[in-house]
Design a protein around this motif. Structure first.
Motif, mmCIF file in Angstrom:
data_model
loop_
_atom_site.group_PDB
_atom_site.id
_atom_site.type_symbol
_atom_site.label_atom_id
_atom_site.label_comp_id
_atom_site.label_asym_id
_atom_site.label_seq_id
_atom_site.Cartn_x
_atom_site.Cartn_y
_atom_site.Cartn_z
ATOM 1 N N PHE A 143 -51.783 26.048 -26.924
ATOM 2 C CA PHE A 143 -52.561 26.200 -25.725
ATOM 3 C C PHE A 143 -53.554 24.904 -25.567
ATOM 4 O O PHE A 143 -54.080 24.448 -26.243
ATOM 5 C CB PHE A 143 -53.559 27.436 -25.794
ATOM 6 C CG PHE A 143 -52.778 28.684 -26.151
ATOM 7 C CD1 PHE A 143 -52.635 29.205 -27.432
ATOM 8 C CD2 PHE A 143 -52.217 29.242 -25.175
ATOM 9 C CE1 PHE A 143 -51.797 30.491 -27.592
ATOM 10 C CE2 PHE A 143 -51.536 30.618 -25.266
ATOM 11 C CZ PHE A 143 -51.285 31.072 -26.449
ATOM 12 N N ASP A 174 -47.212 27.279 -24.629
ATOM 13 C CA ASP A 174 -47.623 28.057 -23.634
ATOM 14 C C ASP A 174 -47.524 27.757 -22.264
ATOM 15 O O ASP A 174 -48.088 26.624 -22.192
ATOM 16 C CB ASP A 174 -49.065 28.971 -23.970
ATOM 17 C CG ASP A 174 -49.361 30.178 -22.809
ATOM 18 O OD1 ASP A 174 -48.973 31.058 -23.351
ATOM 19 O OD2 ASP A 174 -49.773 29.869 -22.050
ATOM 20 N N SER A 199 -46.580 32.595 -19.810
ATOM 21 C CA SER A 199 -47.624 33.951 -19.913
ATOM 22 C C SER A 199 -48.501 34.523 -18.675
ATOM 23 O O SER A 199 -49.319 35.059 -18.602
ATOM 24 C CB SER A 199 -48.531 33.531 -21.035
ATOM 25 O OG SER A 199 -49.447 32.507 -20.645
ATOM 26 N N TYR A 229 -43.291 36.136 -22.095
ATOM 27 C CA TYR A 229 -44.246 37.033 -22.296
ATOM 28 C C TYR A 229 -43.909 38.383 -21.236
ATOM 29 O O TYR A 229 -44.437 38.632 -20.306
ATOM 30 C CB TYR A 229 -45.620 36.821 -21.912
ATOM 31 C CG TYR A 229 -46.337 35.741 -22.921
ATOM 32 C CD1 TYR A 229 -45.882 34.509 -22.955
ATOM 33 C CD2 TYR A 229 -47.469 36.192 -23.479
ATOM 34 C CE1 TYR A 229 -46.705 33.751 -23.755
ATOM 35 C CE2 TYR A 229 -48.272 35.270 -24.237
ATOM 36 C CZ TYR A 229 -47.841 33.848 -24.263
ATOM 37 O OH TYR A 229 -48.569 33.095 -25.118
ATOM 38 N N ARG A 269 -60.336 34.084 -24.474
ATOM 39 C CA ARG A 269 -60.983 33.533 -23.119
ATOM 40 C C ARG A 269 -62.307 32.712 -23.741
ATOM 41 O O ARG A 269 -62.360 31.606 -22.774
ATOM 42 C CB ARG A 269 -61.177 34.626 -22.226
ATOM 43 C CG ARG A 269 -59.843 35.380 -21.566
ATOM 44 C CD ARG A 269 -60.077 36.484 -20.888
ATOM 45 N NE ARG A 269 -58.990 37.008 -20.299
ATOM 46 C CZ ARG A 269 -59.038 38.099 -19.778
ATOM 47 N NH1 ARG A 269 -60.129 38.695 -19.202
ATOM 48 N NH2 ARG A 269 -57.631 38.843 -19.156
ATOM 49 N N ARG A 292 -57.246 40.391 -14.021
ATOM 50 C CA ARG A 292 -55.891 40.155 -13.887
ATOM 51 C C ARG A 292 -54.889 41.525 -13.695
ATOM 52 O O ARG A 292 -53.590 41.226 -14.004
ATOM 53 C CB ARG A 292 -55.486 39.462 -15.431
ATOM 54 C CG ARG A 292 -56.086 38.223 -15.742
ATOM 55 C CD ARG A 292 -55.435 37.333 -16.449
ATOM 56 N NE ARG A 292 -56.246 36.499 -17.492
ATOM 57 C CZ ARG A 292 -56.814 35.385 -17.005
ATOM 58 N NH1 ARG A 292 -56.481 34.999 -15.853
ATOM 59 N NH2 ARG A 292 -57.336 34.525 -17.836
ATOM 60 N N LYS A 333 -47.377 42.278 -25.688
ATOM 61 C CA LYS A 333 -48.737 41.555 -25.899
ATOM 62 C C LYS A 333 -49.509 42.490 -24.966
ATOM 63 O O LYS A 333 -49.403 42.644 -23.872
ATOM 64 C CB LYS A 333 -48.664 40.217 -25.411
ATOM 65 C CG LYS A 333 -50.163 39.765 -25.520
ATOM 66 C CD LYS A 333 -50.118 38.344 -24.772
ATOM 67 C CE LYS A 333 -51.408 37.727 -24.785
ATOM 68 N NZ LYS A 333 -51.550 36.415 -24.190
ATOM 69 N N VAL A 380 -53.273 39.851 -30.545
ATOM 70 C CA VAL A 380 -54.138 38.913 -29.847
ATOM 71 C C VAL A 380 -55.373 38.871 -30.308
ATOM 72 O O VAL A 380 -55.804 39.428 -31.486
ATOM 73 C CB VAL A 380 -54.330 39.631 -28.433
ATOM 74 C CG1 VAL A 380 -52.862 39.652 -27.741
ATOM 75 C CG2 VAL A 380 -55.068 40.875 -28.162
HETATM 76 O O1 PB1 Z 1 -55.116 35.971 -28.010
HETATM 77 C C1 PB1 Z 1 -55.393 36.427 -27.062
HETATM 78 O O2 PB1 Z 1 -55.951 37.074 -26.466
HETATM 79 C C2 PB1 Z 1 -54.275 35.961 -25.826
HETATM 80 C C3 PB1 Z 1 -54.786 35.733 -24.551
HETATM 81 C C4 PB1 Z 1 -53.611 35.249 -23.680
HETATM 82 C C5 PB1 Z 1 -52.958 34.002 -24.126
HETATM 83 N N1 PB1 Z 1 -51.409 33.967 -23.660
HETATM 84 C C6 PB1 Z 1 -54.019 35.440 -22.002
HETATM 85 C C7 PB1 Z 1 -54.811 36.469 -21.902
HETATM 86 C C8 PB1 Z 1 -55.650 36.531 -20.692
HETATM 87 O O3 PB1 Z 1 -56.631 35.713 -20.714
HETATM 88 O O4 PB1 Z 1 -55.311 36.975 -19.981
HETATM 89 C C9 PB1 Z 1 -53.866 33.944 -21.426
HETATM 90 C C10 PB1 Z 1 -53.276 34.447 -20.264
HETATM 91 N N2 PB1 Z 1 -52.254 33.408 -19.848
#
Ligand code: PB1
Length: 326
Positions: free
Chosen positions: A79, A118, A166, A193, A206, A218, A249, A274
């Motif tokens: 990331f 990612d 993702s 994803y 985040r 989202r 996920k 996560v």
């Molecule tokens: O570990 C995590 O919480 C993963 C979060 C994830 C990363 N792919 C996303 C979650 C989000 O902020 O909605 C990022 C989205 N691209």
């Protein structure tokens, strides 16, 4: 003694018998370790909400890569944390950005690692959404596709083995597949994803990635936690568009979805444990309420039992060590 024909406890009597009949096992090689890559040089910044994890500059990756490999881990998920953000997330496809540079560094430092990049815009945009806003304020799905494809090609150009979209944009897999093939990267795989939920469990990530949406949420693109059938529809679309691997996920609260996806599709399926799932166990352990090793391995075993071939987890390094010492 009662005259029982069946005594299931006979096979639980000793550790050896329990090992003999154990149905599912975890292997370090199935675990994927997330890495947060800084654009700036010379830094390692611990992430408070993700104990044991750090934001790392590219020039601080060698030791971490060596540790990862020494534990028997084989795969990382990258990331990027750009030095600057803008409305389109243009740092996402900058060939001199954190992820392409990290791919190049890891390729040289640890050639045996499998590198997954990612693909999303949320870490790169000032508004924090996974795509670019439309005139009506929603995320413009089709305008975002081209930008995701551009980022995926940049990561493939740098040497990524796999790209992992993702953003939960409709058609993202097909757009990326087409762009990779057109750029001569027909051998770069896509881990989609597929079923990514609008979950409350992403907070620590985040914070680590500075990727929370500045306004709104989202739910206009990530899935409703109440829906399972829809996940199978998403996965089928991804397969049709060219995905090589699918994903559910988060993981722990979605084992039913994972099982249904496993039963419906023969291809490799990943589950992403996560940041919030990790943080819950870690925080309870810090308070002495849970045994972290036991609880973490139990949660990962449950994800494996539900059908995951691969597990993205912030416990990857710890779990690899526990499995080695078991
Ligand atoms: O570990 C995590 O919480 C993963 C979060 C994830 C990363 N792919 C996303 C979650 C989000 O902020 O909605 C990022 C989205 N691209």
């Amino acid at each position: 003694m009662a005259d029982l024909a069946a005594r299931p406890r006979r096979l639980r009597r000793t550790p050896g018998l329990r090992d003999l009949v154990r149905e599912h096992a975890l292997r370090p090689g199935q675990l994927i370790h997330p890495l947060f890559i800084l654009a700036e040089d010379g830094l390692v910044r611990e992430i408070g909400s993700l104990a044991g994890h750090a934001q790392r500059s590219v020039d601080r990756l060698d030791d971490e890569a060596a540790t990862i490999e020494s534990l028997g881990l084989r795969t990382v998920l990258l990331f990027g944390l750009p030095a600057r953000k803008d409305a389109s997330g243009s740092a996402a496809w900058d060939p001199a950005g954190p992820v392409p540079r990290a791919i190049d560094r890891l390729r040289r430092a640890s050639p045996g690692l499998t590198i997954i990049a990612d693909v999303c815009l949320c870490e790169y945009t000032t508004h924090g959404h996974c795509g670019i806003p439309s005139s009506r304020g929603a995320v413009d799905n089709d305008a975002t596709l081209e930008l995701l494809a551009r980022a995926a090609v940049a990561y493939a150009d740098a040497g990524a083995d796999v790209v992992a979209p993702s953003a939960m944009m409709d058609g993202q897999v097909g757009a990326i597949r087409g762009a990779l093939d057109a750029a001569g990267h027909g051998d770069v795989a896509i881990l989609s994803y597929s079923a990514k939920y609008a979950s409350a469990y992403y907070g620590p990530f985040r914070e680590a990635a500075g990727s929370a949406p500045a306004t709104g949420d989202r739910r206009g693109y990530q899935m409703d936690p109440a829906n399972a059938r829809e996940a199978l529809r998403e996965a089928a679309l991804d397969v049709r568009e060219g995905a090589d691997m699918l994903m559910v996920k988060p993981a722990g609260g979605y084992l039913d979805v994972l099982r249904q996806m496993r039963d419906a599709f023969d291809m490799p399926i990943a589950a992403y444990q996560v940041s919030g799932e990790f943080a819950m166990i870690r925080a309870a352990a810090e308070r002495g309420w849970l045994d972290e090793r036991a609880a973490a391995l139990e949660s990962l075993t449950g994800i494996r039992r539900a059908g995951a071939d691969l597990i993205i987890t912030y416990f990857a390094k710890a779990a690899a060590g526990w499995l080695r010492d078991a």
